[in-house]
Design a protein around this motif. Sequence first.
Motif, short mmCIF file in Angstrom:
data_model
loop_
_atom_site.label_atom_id
_atom_site.label_comp_id
_atom_site.label_asym_id
_atom_site.label_seq_id
_atom_site.Cartn_x
_atom_site.Cartn_y
_atom_site.Cartn_z
N LEU A 39 -9.09 -2.59 31.29
CA LEU A 39 -9.23 -2.14 32.67
C LEU A 39 -8.78 -3.23 33.64
CD1 LEU A 39 -10.20 -0.08 34.79
CD2 LEU A 39 -12.51 -1.01 34.49
N VAL A 42 -4.94 -3.24 33.97
CA VAL A 42 -4.43 -2.17 34.82
C VAL A 42 -4.80 -2.42 36.28
CG1 VAL A 42 -4.52 0.32 35.26
CG2 VAL A 42 -4.53 -0.51 32.92
N THR A 43 -6.00 -2.92 36.52
CA THR A 43 -6.45 -3.22 37.87
C THR A 43 -5.57 -4.30 38.50
OG1 THR A 43 -8.72 -2.64 37.27
CG2 THR A 43 -8.44 -3.97 39.25
N HIS A 82 -3.62 4.73 37.84
CA HIS A 82 -4.97 5.12 38.25
C HIS A 82 -5.61 6.02 37.18
CE1 HIS A 82 -5.41 3.30 42.16
NE2 HIS A 82 -4.20 3.72 42.52
N ARG A 84 -4.95 5.95 33.96
CA ARG A 84 -5.26 5.05 32.85
C ARG A 84 -6.51 4.23 33.15
NH1 ARG A 84 -5.56 3.88 27.82
NH2 ARG A 84 -5.02 1.79 27.23
N ALA A 85 -6.59 3.70 34.35
CA ALA A 85 -7.75 2.91 34.74
C ALA A 85 -9.02 3.76 34.74
CB ALA A 85 -7.53 2.29 36.12
N ARG A 111 -15.64 1.83 39.48
CA ARG A 111 -14.20 1.85 39.26
C ARG A 111 -13.72 3.28 39.00
NH1 ARG A 111 -12.80 -0.68 42.33
NH2 ARG A 111 -10.72 -0.18 41.66
N HIS A 115 -10.91 5.09 41.36
CA HIS A 115 -9.65 5.64 40.84
C HIS A 115 -9.57 7.15 41.04
CE1 HIS A 115 -8.28 1.81 39.44
NE2 HIS A 115 -9.42 1.63 38.79
#
Length: 131
Positions: A39, A42-43, A82, A84-85, A111, A115
Amino acid sequence: MYEPIRTKSVHTPVDHDDFPGRSREEELDIQLAGHLAALLAVTDELGLGAAGDRIATQVARLRGAPPARHAGRTGAPGAALHRRAHALAGRALVVAASRADTAAAILAAERMDAHTAALAAPAPASLAGAR
């Protein structure tokens, strides 16, 4: 009539005392740290610095060392990142709830909400295919 078996059967369970093992809590810590590290990548790619710092703090707490931060960008569309996150945060939430880690569960839920909101927001004109 039959001779007794003098050797151990290959089907006899082995004594596992000499094998190193991990407890369920240790396994869940490893899993949670892995989901949070993914995460974090990706973030970082989305350019969300403050959120990335909060995730990195949790990964460092679980692993005992600060995580490597994502340096490059893949050029993936923002909506895909987003999604994926959101999926990774959901996995982290499940594991955090399983191990009763309130701090990580709250972070993962926040999170997921962030997202979800980013996916629901209208795309900027430059990304929506405007000329």
